[in-house]
Every structure is written in structure tokens, then in C-alpha cells.
Design a protein around this motif. Structure first.
Motif, PDB file in Angstrom:
ATOM      1  N   PHE A 119       0.817  -1.231   0.000  1.00 29.00           N
ATOM      2  CA  PHE A 119       0.000   0.000   0.000  1.00 29.00           C
ATOM      3  C   PHE A 119       0.842   1.268   0.000  1.00 29.00           C
ATOM      4  CE2 PHE A 119       0.640   0.606   4.552  1.00 29.00           C
ATOM      5  CZ  PHE A 119       0.708  -0.669   5.075  1.00 29.00           C
ATOM      6  N   GLN A 120       2.145   1.140  -0.127  1.00 27.52           N
ATOM      7  CA  GLN A 120       2.943   2.358  -0.054  1.00 27.52           C
ATOM      8  C   GLN A 120       3.830   2.566  -1.278  1.00 27.52           C
ATOM      9  OE1 GLN A 120       4.637   2.227   3.962  1.00 27.52           O
ATOM     10  NE2 GLN A 120       3.098   3.734   4.510  1.00 27.52           N
ATOM     11  N   ASP A 121       3.422   1.992  -2.358  1.00 28.14           N
ATOM     12  CA  ASP A 121       4.148   2.191  -3.609  1.00 28.14           C
ATOM     13  C   ASP A 121       3.166   2.867  -4.572  1.00 28.14           C
ATOM     14  OD1 ASP A 121       6.574   0.413  -5.341  1.00 28.14           O
ATOM     15  OD2 ASP A 121       4.967   1.476  -6.391  1.00 28.14           O
ATOM     16  N   ASP A 122       3.651   3.849  -5.309  1.00 24.45           N
ATOM     17  CA  ASP A 122       2.736   4.574  -6.194  1.00 24.45           C
ATOM     18  C   ASP A 122       2.001   3.656  -7.170  1.00 24.45           C
ATOM     19  OD1 ASP A 122       2.874   7.188  -5.212  1.00 24.45           O
ATOM     20  OD2 ASP A 122       4.750   7.591  -6.250  1.00 24.45           O
ATOM     21  N   TYR A 133       0.545   1.075  -6.520  1.00 23.23           N
ATOM     22  CA  TYR A 133      -0.617   0.442  -5.889  1.00 23.23           C
ATOM     23  C   TYR A 133      -1.772   1.415  -5.633  1.00 23.23           C
ATOM     24  CZ  TYR A 133       2.770  -3.338  -5.016  1.00 23.23           C
ATOM     25  OH  TYR A 133       3.700  -4.338  -5.155  1.00 23.23           O
ATOM     26  N   LYS A 134      -1.720   2.559  -6.281  1.00 25.70           N
ATOM     27  CA  LYS A 134      -2.757   3.561  -6.022  1.00 25.70           C
ATOM     28  C   LYS A 134      -4.156   2.991  -6.228  1.00 25.70           C
ATOM     29  CE  LYS A 134      -3.460   7.241  -8.731  1.00 25.70           C
ATOM     30  NZ  LYS A 134      -3.380   8.603  -9.323  1.00 25.70           N
TER      31      LYS A 134
END
Lengths: 388, 388, 388, 388
Positions: free
Chosen positions: A96-99, A101-102
Motif C-alpha cells: 500500500f505504499q508504492d505509487d 498500488y494507487k
């Protein structure tokens, strides 16, 4: 009611896993308040977690969060933990903290992003081999914010497909533990919003796929102990993420918001065979100490679980069942409440001392000077936190 | 039902203030996703806000947030806005992003911190003089996370005292607008949790103290339009923060989660005299575009408000009142729903064209090349966001 | 977006079952308000239900509730229905209005009472043979009011055992449809509180056991359309009980509280294959007309479902899927909303006329004189109601 | 922490009013289960209420509900109460069980019905003169089920007008106590839905108009103790209706659902001067014993309030305030919880004995033979219940 001495042995079976991220800085979307002495790396988080165990005897393991707790040498991390008297536990994945995975991770409509998320879980499993962890815990931020944004049903299919690939990668006694959450960070739909969805998904995978129940991840008013009883009955309760809440996923200290709910949950855990050495149900904390001190906050938390476990063990189940059979509503409720209203704290202090632990863990920790030491020693460098 | 032509003139009275922070990056506690082309300073936020007005004619002002929108020369900022065809609006204070405010700001037990928070509001009032703003909007993150953490009642007294000092600093037609919020970031109690508390506090201050209703700041199930009607009746509805939510303070695009609720709210606004040029009720958006494009998100938002205002204006109030007087439940409801179910979009497109605006604002904006231009022009530098 | 003519044929597939109890008096625990002309027996309920079908063409069947609709000769009742142009549908059991069931029915700890409840279902199955009904719908009031009152897990086992006996009694194409409910009349725990529990129970039974989703039976904020999609995916969505609510199980007219939610639900029904002649998903109403007229209330209800079905059918799914694949959040949402905001009422009026139905069913019913006739004809005798 | 002996005197100040209707049959909209021995008239209700006081010393008064407790001679009723060692208390009006009130009572658009409802309150005031009651408690079922059904704002005006007429009829020390409720039996809007509305209405009336807080009448998650603190601060907390709930207005035994919430509420009552002889805040129960025995249910309830009051009195407020001033979140919370977790039951038993009361009231009542006697004596005749 049972006497304290009758339950003392069972209390010795309690083990509560601590989350490494409870020792780093955390906050709300509005602000992360910084605290002095906060760990700067996974090794320091382990050192802090070991303090909780040292003063309570309740927290022999620490859960890791990848990539927050990524290190070059997990063998070294494992030895570091062992030297501090604890062990490495559950591996938590993070998609949930990688672009990328938006709009989703394992449920994303783009195969490349799905595979990236799956690969991350493969990497987690590799780490599990190094750390000796049994459980891969998967909490997904996947969901949508707007009706129509994506196809909810197709996402279920993609979720099933991704989980299958991850599950098939597990070896030996390793387990996939799927966590559900009512909402947040997704605000219209969540891909695993409730225990039913988690249950249906893990049922499709196999025996070593189970459900994680986070006590803060339900709709208002949800009877959580019923879900505990039901998942235990179905053989699919894998683990707990303990915390408490008044509103949403507030992630307060477990037992802080509704002690009686914690009591009811622990009663169902015990009644359903989820407590003790022979059980496969993992007890874990998952909470944030946004404004209170972190190590004392964790000590308070494991003590709350222990105190409430003691009360739940004290319930006179023989008398309770008799009252239930008679349909004596008030009597059955009274027997249940008798245990809840019993003050076990003095007995627990003595119990602790009899096992070489301090009678008053919080006071003993405060007197130890550890808090002052870490403030001094960790004055420079970047503090760990969510996303660190 | 009224005809569209009968309401066309009234639609021209609509003005919706945009929040400067809607154009910067925002997110949840889990992640702030970055978008390309996001403004790097208040001047660029104003430029973006002006686009919304340019294509819709609905958003002639922009609200500022201090210190996020702090500049050296507010006169220059004001002229910049005017050059872009809009004006500066409400000043929003911020006492939730300084480490001093961890346990409260204007309600803090420490006088020094209270005074610091009060001084911040004095500074905001100074800015209001420079910007020509009428409203000082105060939303407080103040509250507690744990029972016993602080004295809730003493905090009310301190709140009253601090607000008094701020209120007394206002000049001329300036207003103090107090916003309430059910929870978050405080998770046990919030110092201004509901309209009743806000109302009691502003009543104690005077005529130029009013209440701000944020549509996302209520308990589940709350009948918001009732509060609108009641605050209008009591003469204390100062402004709206529009957005929408499925769960908590989700800050989704207004009208996205429950269009019918928006309709009911706007109906009560109109029925209660809160709509139009003669009204002192300010319409504002307060929402986050975490995963969707920001300028189109704002265009979509003001259009949603406009479309629903048109529907609410269409209600045949004469027929409605007759059905209500007769106690004809189904008929009264049908008259009400008739307006809601009317598709006003084509009429609104024509209405726009008749006023020199594009029939389809979103398409016109997309065709304008502005989005591509800002991505190109703002490639370097730090993007604005919460806390920026 | 699809055109109305493209969906006209599919609208012809719609059939919504009416509940016989919607025509009798109902109310809250505080008061049942009496209405004139209310049916005095099942035959009169059928006559009233037939009016709804006569003016809308949407309601070809009526569900019965046993014992409220007990008659000596179900063959006669069936013929009565057929003479009125409708058919008998689902049989609903009732184990909540006998003093024996105060602490439970099929989950009761007393075997005698469990067997009595099971026998009641056997009797219902016998009636199904006479009425030609496919579905036995089971909603249970079973639960407890106080923690400790009974053993929640043992009740699950007893529930499973009782359902097994009932299921095994079914013949041919008959189905067992298990309904879940969040709370009420039980206030601590409900034995089938959520879709997960219903799903786990029917999974254990077999193919002809399915779940009934009542739209008013969820915790606040629950994403119901997600459950629809999930149950369809799992092949276990048996039927709907449509109604609407603002707070709890308010049992208001379907579509009255949140029309957009009804739209989303119907979209998922259609998307998941739950709509139309080939589908096994039964559409039923289950609501109370406590203060509004009963027959017009039912007409309004089926029209609401029809209008929203039309909107849901209008969604341009090809364009929607393209926008979803591109991750264009705003565009996907806009395509979805386009259909919702389309006013289908005029087209539906024409569609009705083309099929020999009145353009305006409510007006046609009002003009028919039926309401006046039943007030006159049913002036004496005991009105039917819950428990009658 | 304070010692029990230090608070013993203050416990003697406790008085909890019982509702006469708690002794009659009650239920849900689904079913009212009958119990043996239930009172058949107000005189028998008083006799039952007197039992609660006899065994606990906590319940010296009984509230009446008009017309349920209508008698020919209120002087005789008063003497009957006195002979049984208790007194008559609050008079509760009822404008929800007459067919005229289907769409409202004091808020109805029809002047005739409004006047009828006002006249009913005049009649209640006449009764208050005869009974010597101080408080006229007004809970209104008024509201609407459907958007558009009536004009919410006009209803506020009519409410204000009706209350004015009723208030002006009061004499001497008589008070008007206005109760609010979130929802039920109205399902769209309630005319007095929250404390803010009740507060605004009683503020407009005068000093002797105050607010009644029913602990079951709030939205999910509402911080009730905050409202207690706020109403006390504003001088407008008139009385409590105690009960407990998991979901909506479940009307369970006070303290049964969330004992910690009851503790927090009582702490704020004490902290805010709402407890004890000098206080004007009335403690009342308002709950239903649908499935449990009624007299023991009331005994359990007053004991729950007493036990939690003792715990709340035990809070070491000096230490608490010190920890609060220091901003020591964990310590402040711990001091607060210390009192909650203290088992006061043995001390309370001794306290009771020291005052000539039975140590174990429930056991003493059970041993008294009263329950068997009323079953025998009241075998014939119509039992009292809601609507009786």
C-alpha cells in the motif's frame, strides 16, 4: 467462580506478539508527532520489544513488516532477537505504499502490478525462511473510492488468483493469514471487507490459509466475539490483531475503549479452544501509540490482555452452562459478569513475582532507565515510522 | 413541478468556494500518492482554482489555509487571484500540525500553548485584513484518545475562553466560523464534536460567531438536513464544507456517495433562506482528491452541487405543502422525489452556454491543454500538500 | 450509454414478489396504527396484491407467511390467486411469535422446542407442496439479549443440526433460503447476523440451500452491493428482501432512503447474472407501510425497483470497463452516474402503455375505486396484521 | 485512589427512580412475551417497585406514565405508594398511542391535534399537582418516515409553540424535561433527535425547562459522557433515562452492554455536580425486561448503577488532575482505570448491611417468596403492558 490459583497455570501459556511498527512513529493523516528515543532501524525496534517481554514475560515474539523492516541479513536480525530473549514472528506484507498500488495491488486490473504485488509476497516468503516465521499476514489496502471506479467482482476473481499463487509458494507449516477490514484507506469498497469474504477466499485456498481478525476492522456495533466463535467453529481463525476503538480503526491500546468487549472476545477464544499452547491462534497487537509513550504503551497493552484473559478464565463455566440450560437469563449473565468484575490485579502481581517478573511492570520499566538511555543514544539519525 | 426556466435566474446566484488544499497532494495515514503537475505554492493553487471557475462559472473564490498558504505579500496574492478572475475567501486556521499541539491547542491545559494557538488566530485575522476575507474558519483537532486523559469539561471552559479572545479581535464584518467534527484525529473525545456544542459556544460569543457544517463530520445515520434546517432556524448556520462519505470523514467528491442526501440538504438550505445572494451562508468544498485528478475532481464537485441545487429549486413547494397539510405521505414524498429524479443536465448545459460558459466543462477543460501544461511546467520543485 | 429501446426487452423479465403481510396492519413496538379497508384474511391479501400486479405488471406472485396466512385449503387459495392473475410464491416460516420461542427456536437448548420449530418448518414444506412454492424462506429471531445468556457457539451447532433436518425434508426443486439479520429482536447477538454466517451454514447443507439478502439487515455503512456481488460469485444468492432504511431495519419503501444504493445493488445483480428469466435469484419486497397507504405503497415500491433496474440496465458497460481498465477514476464514475441520473420515467410510461398497462399506475389505481370499495366492504371483522 | 470508607457517605445520597412500565409486559414489534405475576394496574406496579427499594434502598420513587397509569384517585395512589415506603415521581406524557398522532402530536400540522396533545400535557400537570411530582417528562415520537413527508422546520416552530404553552402551565418548582431520541419510531427524521435540539428548545422556554438524556438515544459511537459534561456545564441536564444498548434503543439493563461507558458517564455526573442531594439531576431507569424477570431485572439495574457510582467516586481526582496537567496520557488513563477495575461488591455488601439492608439483594428477594406470591395472586385479569 474459579479461583485464581486454578487458572494460574493456564496464564503461563499466554504469548502475545508485538508489532515492530508500534515502536516507530505513527499518526493520523493530519500529523505524525515525533517522540524522542524512537528506534531508527529494525534492530532497535527489536531491542525495544524485548523490553516489553523482559518486564511482563508476555511478549516472546515480534512481528516484522516488509519493507519497513527490511535488512540485509535476516539471520543477523534473528540472532539479535534471540540475544534479546525474543524471537521473530509473523511477516506482514505491504502493498500500500508504492505509487503503483494507487488503484490496487493483488486485485489490480493491470497484470504487471498484480505480479509485482505477488512477487513482493514471494520475497516475504523468502524472508520467512530466513526468520523461521510461520505466518505470512496479508492485509490489503485494495479497494475503490467511487462507485463504478472498478469492477468489484472481477477484483474478487483476481484476488483469488493472486492469493492462490502466493499460497502455493508456501512451504512446510507456513500459513497464509488473510486480514479483512471494513474500510480505510479505501472509502467506497474494500476488497476484503468482512470475515465472510476472508473466509470464502481462504476456504478456496486450503488448510493452511486462515483468517486474521483485527478488532478494529468492523462496522459499528458488530458483535466481534460472535465472529471469533464462528471462525473457531469453522476452523479458520488464524490470528488476532488486537487494539481498540471508539469509532473506526482508531488503533488505540487494546482494552482501552471497551474492556468488557475484550473480556467477551477472550471468553470465546478460550471457550472455542483458541487459547493456549495447543492452539494455532496467534495473538498479536496492532495498534499505534500516536500520543502516548510507545514502550509503556505496549506494556500496558499486553497487561490488559493478560488481565482480561485471567478474568475470562475465571468464568465458572459449569455454573454458567447450568444457568443457560435453565434459561435463567439474569443468573447466566450474573455468572458471566462475576468474572469480569473480579479484580485480578493483585493476584497477577503475585503471579508475576512467583515467576521472577516484577510485580508492577510499568513501574519497573520506568525505574530501569531504559527510556532515558534510548533518548540519549538515539538522538541522531532518522526515526523509524510508517513508510520508513 | 417548477420548470427549468423558472429557476434559471436563481442558479446564477450560486457561488462555491474552493479549498486551496484540494489542489495539493493529499492522502490517508497509509500513503499520500503523488500526482504530476500539482501546485508548488499558493500562487499555483490559485491558478488551478481559477480554472474551475473559468469552465463552470461557479467558483469565484478560494479559501486559504494558514500556514499552508503563507506568503510574504498577501496583497500580491490577492492581486494574483484577481488577475485570474477569482477572489480570496475564507481563512482557515491550523493548530494541528505543530508538535506543541499534540494534546490540544486552544483547549490545552498549558497556558503557553493556548496562547500560541490564540496568537496563530490573531495572525490569521491580520491576514484577513490583507486578503479582504470575511470568515475565519476554525476547525480544531483538539480532543483526547483515552478516557481520563484530560478533563473534558475544563477543556470546554478553556475553549470558550480562547474563542472569546479570538472573537474579540475580529473587526467590522469579520466572522468567526466554528466547525464541529465527530471524531478524528482524536479518537475518544473531540472538543467540538457536534452542532450542539458548536452552537452553544458561538451563542456565547455573539452575532458574528456562527457554525460551519462539514457534511462528513457526523455520526453514522445522522440526518444532516435536519441540522441544516435547525441551524438556519436558529440563525447560526455560517457555512458548509461540502464533501461526501460512506463511512467516516472520507472527504470524497461532494454528491458522490449519496446524491439524494445532497439533494435533501440543498432543499433545506433553500427552504430556510440559506441560498442566494442575500444569504450569509457560505458554500465551500472541503474534500481530498487522493486518487483522482484534482482540477477535474473540483469541476465535478461544483457541477454536482449545481445540478443538485437545480433539482432542489425545482421542487414544487406549493404542491408539496398542500400534500403535507393533507397528511398525504406518499403524495408529498412523490412530489419531493419528482424533482430529484428530474434530469437537469441538458438544461444546465444550455444554461451554461447562454452565459458564455462551455456546455460540458469537464470536456472543455480536458481540451484546453492546461493539465498537460502544468505537468510540464511544474516538473521540478516540491509539490504542495497537507503540511507543505 | 445504452438507449432505452435497447433495454426494453430486458425490462419485461422483471418479476417482484409481494409479501402478503404488507397489506395487513403493521407498526413499531410503540404503536400499530389501523388503516381502513385492510384485509381480514389471506384471500383478501391476495386480492390486494393482485391490484399491484394489475396496474404495474411487475408483481406476479405473492409470498405467504405461516401461520399468518394459514388456511384450511391451500388449493383453494392457489386457485383464488390464479383467478386474480397472480400465483403463490415463497413460504415464510415464523418461529418468533410463540411463547415457547422466547429464548430461541431452532437454536434453543431445549430439544423439545427445537423439534417444535423444526416441525413447523416441516408443516411449511407440506404447504409448499400444496401451493407449488419453490422457496422456504427462514428468518430467525433467534439470539440473545445479554452476554453470557447462552452459548453462542453451541447455538451454531444446534442451528446447523436443525437446518439439516429441514433441508433434508425438501423435495424436488424446493430450496431453503436462509436470511441473516444484524440485530432485532435480539439485542446482544443474533444467531445468523451476517452473510458470512448464512453462507457458512448453507454451504454445509447443499446446493439447494441459499442466502436471502434483506437490504435492511446490515450494520451501518455496510456496502451491500459488494455482498450481492460476492454471493453471486459464490453461487449462493437466493433471494432479496427489498426495503430501505436510514437507521436500522426501518422497513421503508424500497428506494426511499437511498435511491443510489438501490441503483448500485441492481447494477451488481445484473452484472453478476442475478437478473432475468434465467436467474434463480428471487426479488421480493419486505417492508411495512406503517403510516402510508398499503396498496399504493406497494405500487410505489415495485415502480421504484423497476425504474432503478432500468437505470442500471442503461449503464454503458463497455465504456465503463474501458475506463476501469485505464484507471480513469473520474471517467468510470461518470459513466456509472450517467445512467443513474437519467430520467427513465417517461420512457417507462410509454413502455407500460405499449404492453397494455396504465402509463401512470398510481393514478390509475386511485381512479379505479378499489380503495373506496375495500374500505366499504371490509368495515367489519378483524383486520389482519402481524400476529393476526 | 480513594478508599471505600471515604465514599461511603456519598453513596447514601443515591436515589434512582423506577419506571412503572418496567413491571408490565413489554417487547419488540415482533412479539411481547407474557410473564406470570405481572401487575394488572398502577397499584400493583407500585407494590413491585417498592420491592426493589426494600431490598436495595436505592429506589425511593416511581415514575408514572399517563395514560398507562391513569387512576381515578391520585391521592389514593400517592398514599398507596407511601404505605409501601416509596413516593410518586416524574410524570411521563404519552402522545404516541392514539390514532390521531400517526403523523405527529405537538408538531402536527393540524391545530386540533396539536391542541389535543397540549391538553394531554395540561392533564399531566394536573396529575402532578395531585401526585406532588416535580418533573413533567416529554418524550415525543414525532417525526417523519419519508423525505418530503412534512416540513421539518415548520415542525420545529410548532414544537416551540406547543412547548411554550405547556411550560407556561407549570407552577412552582415544576419542571419541563424534554427528552431527545435519535430515531424510532420515526425512521427519517425525529423532531427532537439530539441534545442540541433539545437544548435549543428548552433554552427558549426558561429556567425550569431542562433536558433528559436517555443513554440509548444516540447515534452509534456517540460520546455520551461528553454530552453529560456539556449539559451540566450549560446548566441544562435535567434527568437521565438509564438503560444500555448494543445497537439502537435496545433498552437493556443499565450497565449490561458497556459497563465502562456507564462508569465514564457517572464520573462526569459526579465531576460536574450532577450527583447527590444538592443536585437537581434526576436518575431514572427506562428499560424493558422483555425476556428476563422484571423485579430482579430492576434490582440488578439499580445495583449496577450503584456499583458503578462507587467506582466513579473512587477515582483519585487529585492524582488524575496532576497527571492531566503533566500531559501524562498513560498515567492519567491508568488512574482512571484503577477505579473502574476495583471490585467494590464486597464493600457494598457490607455497606448495605450496615444500613439494615440485605448484603445480597437479589438473593434476599428470591428468598422472600414475593415472586411466587404475585404469580399466585395475579393469575386472573389483564396484565399491564405498553398500551395497557
Amino acid at each position: 467462580m474459579s479461583t485464581f490459583s486454578a487458572i494460574a497455570a493456564r496464564l503461563g501459556e499466554q504469548a502475545i506478539e508485538l508489532p515492530s511498527w508500534a515502536f516507530g512513529n505513527s499518526g493520523t493523516r493530519f500529523k505524525v508527532f515525533m517522540q524522542k528515543g524512537v528506534p531508527r532501524d529494525p534492530f532497535e525496534k527489536i531491542a525495544d520489544a524485548a523490553q516489553v517481554h523482559k518486564f511482563t514475560g508476555l511478549a516472546p515474539t515480534i512481528a516484522l513488516h516488509i519493507p519497513w523492516d527490511k535488512v540485509d541479513d535476516y539471520g543477523a536480525l534473528r540472532r539479535h532477537a534471540e540475544e534479546h530473549g525474543i524471537a521473530l514472528g509473523t511477516i506482514n506484507s505491504n502493498t500500500f505504499q508504492d505509487d503503483d498500488y494507487k488503484l490496487g495491488s493483488v486485485t489490480h486490473s493491470d497484470e504487471r502490478i498484480r505480479q509485482k504485488a505477488i512477487d513482493h509476497h514471494f520475497a516475504c516468503i523468502d524472508i520467512m525462511h530466513a526468520t523461521g516465521s510461520r505466518d505470512l499476514k496479508i492485509w490489503l489496502a485494495d479497494g475503490t473510492n467511487y462507485p463504478g471506479q472498478d469492477d468489484m467482482r472481477a477484483r474478487q476473481d483476481r484476488l483469488a488468483d493472486s492469493l492462490r499463487k502466493i499460497y502455493d509458494r508456501l512451504a512446510g507449516q507456513q500459513r497464509l493469514v488473510l486480514e479483512y477490514k471494513f474500510f480505510e484507506p479505501a472509502f467506497y469498497h474494500t476488497d476484503v471487507p468482512d470475515w465472510g469474504t476472508a473466509y470464502a477466499q481462504v476456504m478456496a485456498l486450503g488448510d493452511r490459509a486462515v483468517v486474521c481478525l483485527d478488532t478494529g476492522h468492523h462496522a459499528p456495533g458488530t458483535n466481534i466475539e460472535f465472529i471469533v466463535a464462528t471462525l473457531l467453529r469453522l476452523g479458520k481463525l488464524g490470528s488476532f490483531d488486537f487494539n481498540s476503538r471508539f469509532y473506526a480503526d482508531d488503533d488505540l491500546i487494546v482494552g482501552a475503549a471497551d474492556p468488557f468487549q475484550l473480556f467477551r472476545i477472550l471468553f470465546e477464544v478460550i471457550r472455542g479452544g483458541g487459547y493456549g499452547r495447543q492452539s494455532q491462534v496467534a495473538f498479536m497487537l496492532d495498534q499505534c501509540h500516536n500520543i502516548e509513550d510507545k514502550i509503556p504503551g505496549q506494556i500496558r497493552s499486553v497487561l490488559n490482555v493478560q488481565e482480561m484473559t485471567a478474568r475470562a478464565l475465571l468464568v465458572d463455566r459449569v455454573a454458567l452452562e447450568a444457568a443457560q440450560r435453565e434459561g435463567n437469563v439474569l443468573r447466566a449473565n450474573e455468572i458471566f459478569m462475576d468474572a469480569f468484575y473480579t479484580d485480578v490485579r493483585r493476584d497477577l502481581s503475585e503471579w508475576r513475582e512467583s515467576r521472577g517478573l516484577p510485580a508492577k511492570p510499568l513501574a519497573a520499566y520506568a525505574a530501569s532507565g531504559y527510556a532515558e538511555r534510548i533518548v540519549r543514544d538515539r538522538a541522531i539519525g532518522k526515526q523509524a515510522g510508517w513508510g520508513a
